[in-house]
Enzyme design. Structure first.
Site, short mmCIF file in Angstrom:
data_model
loop_
_atom_site.label_atom_id
_atom_site.label_comp_id
_atom_site.label_asym_id
_atom_site.label_seq_id
_atom_site.Cartn_x
_atom_site.Cartn_y
_atom_site.Cartn_z
N GLY A 1 9.80 -7.60 -58.91
CA GLY A 1 8.66 -8.18 -59.63
C GLY A 1 8.61 -9.68 -59.47
N ASN A 2 7.78 -10.33 -60.26
CA ASN A 2 7.72 -11.79 -60.23
C ASN A 2 7.42 -12.30 -61.64
OD1 ASN A 2 4.72 -12.19 -60.56
ND2 ASN A 2 4.75 -10.89 -58.73
N ARG A 3 7.41 -13.61 -61.77
CA ARG A 3 7.38 -14.21 -63.12
C ARG A 3 5.98 -14.49 -63.65
NH1 ARG A 3 10.77 -19.32 -62.41
NH2 ARG A 3 10.42 -19.57 -64.64
#
Ligand code: CTP
Length: 408
Positions: free
Chosen positions: A208-210
């Site tokens: 995922g990412n932030r």
């Protein structure tokens, strides 16, 4: 600290005014609540007095030496009327001054935001629509009502937007004036992607990412406030749907791609603010990968995801504007804007909204600052501010490039 007058007129949604008042005071503003007499049938003056720390009166006969009906309006930095009933809108449009709230509206020099709430029939009645048009022509902001469950079993346009949405939009008007919520997107269909995709590794893990989705949420909320019909394709965002916005939840880049292609067919503007994973695991394990078992991987091979923005550009319909986002850092090869100009050329979008993320400045924060690059070479700086204020700056840059709306 700003001085906000919170006008409350007599509808069931008046109970939400207490939460809005709370949001304003928690942001550090001094709030003076001015209810109409009928608003006090729904919420008692004591609630408003206790939450605001200021006295509450409804008529011009209380504290006469204070000349409240003139002073409260003159000294305000912002007036927000929430809920604004059909009757209040009618009295404001005709310039009546038969209670303290309407007198205050006549003496206010500051921006005024009306947040209507009423039954659908009352909202759609030509009398109400003409009163709204009159108030907007005179420079007031009149937010479109939310669509949804009304007081009874019925639903339709007429709901008061949630206090958090109203507070975020009121803050934009306080900072940038009523023009920041101009009705320049009326009749436009807007599709915004937001959040960050998750690419599954096994049934419990993902890459995922932030991205928090907050900037995409603000873009959708402000577009709806400016009159657009908004669809928000949301990748893994837990936030409540902004008022008047249809949310299409997605998980992976491939799901986001499918939703964006389907929703953008008849859109005037397509905004790719989501953080799309460029790669996904080549294979998704059907059972959980366990340490020390045969399923423990030595490495995780990745494959490229489709570039959704680039595909939306190739499938753009006539007159449609495609807006990309770029989170950039400067490096030895060039500064942030140089990288962004190269990306705009590579992706072929009409506009590119550029975030400088050097030092992790943006993710999850409420504040943002961007530059909007256009394919004609122009660069528009949107000053630092809350994400809704930045969204308003972005929409101003976008709407100035939209052609005449199509009929029907
Ligand atoms: N984007 C997309 N599909 C992808 C990756 C990105 O649609 N697979 C979109 C993003 O939503 C954003 C824009 O492309 O609007 C720029 O994203 P970014 O990740 O900065 O671009 P990349 O093409 O990944 O460029 P690079 O990794 O080379 O910086």
């Amino acid at each position: 600290m700003s001085r906000i007058v919170l006008g409350v007129s007599g509808g069931v949604a008046a109970y939400k005014a207490a939460l809005l008042l709370r949001a304003f005071t928690e942001s550090g503003h001094d709030v003076r609540v001015v209810p109409t007499p009928s608003a006090l049938h729904f919420v008692g003056a004591a609630t408003f007095e206790a939450l605001s720390g200021n006295p509450v009166s409804t008529d011009v006969w209380t504290d006469v030496p204070e000349v409240a009906h003139v002073r409260i309006g003159q000294e305000a930095d912002l007036v927000v009327v929430a809920p604004a009933t059909a009757d209040l809108l009618a009295r404001a449009a005709t310039g009546r001054a038969d209670d303290l709230l309407t007198a205050t509206l006549l003496t206010a020099h500051c921006p005024v935001v009306f947040v209507p709430a009423m039954h659908t029939e009352m909202w759609l009645h030509p009398a109400t629509q003409e009163n709204v048009a009159t108030l907007r022509r005179r420079g007031s902001v009149v937010l479109p009502p939310a669509v949804g469950r009304l007081t009874g079993p019925d639903s339709g346009p007429g709901r008061l937007p949630e206090p958090a949405d109203i507070a975020a939009l009121a803050a934009v008007v306080l900072e940038h004036g009523a023009d920041a919520l101009a009705q320049d997107l009326t009749g436009r269909r807007v599709v915004v992607s937001a959040g960050g995709t998750r690419e599954p590794l096994d049934p419990v893990r993902y890459l995922g990412n932030r991205s928090s989705g907050k900037q995409g949420w603000a873009l959708a909320r402000v577009a709806a406030a400016r009159g657009a019909d908004v669809v928000l394709v949301a990748a893994n965002v837990e936030l409540p749907a902004p008022f008047g916005v249809r949310v299409v939840p997605v998980g992976t880049a491939e799901e986001l791609r499918a939703a964006m292609l389907a929703e953008s067919v008849d859109a005037d503007v397509v905004v790719m603010s989501a953080a799309v994973a460029d790669f996904r695991p080549a294979e998704v394990a059907t059972t959980k990968m366990k340490k020390g078992s045969a399923s423990e991987p030595d490495s995780i091979p990745l494959v490229r995801n489709p570039d959704v923005l680039a595909e939306l550009v190739t499938k753009r319909t006539p007159g449609q504007l495609v807006v990309g986002f770029a989170a950039e850092t400067g490096d030895a090869d060039g500064d942030v804007l140089a990288h962004a100009r190269a990306k705009l050329a590579r992706k072929g979008s009409d506009l590119l909204v550029v975030n400088d993320v050097s030092g992790g400045q943006v993710f999850g924060r409420a504040e943002n600052a961007v530059v909007v690059l256009a394919s004609d070479g122009s660069a528009t700086e949107v000053p630092p501010g809350a994400k809704d204020a930045v969204a308003a700056g972005i929409w101003t840059a976008v709407s100035s490039r939209l052609g005449t709306p199509a009929e029907g």
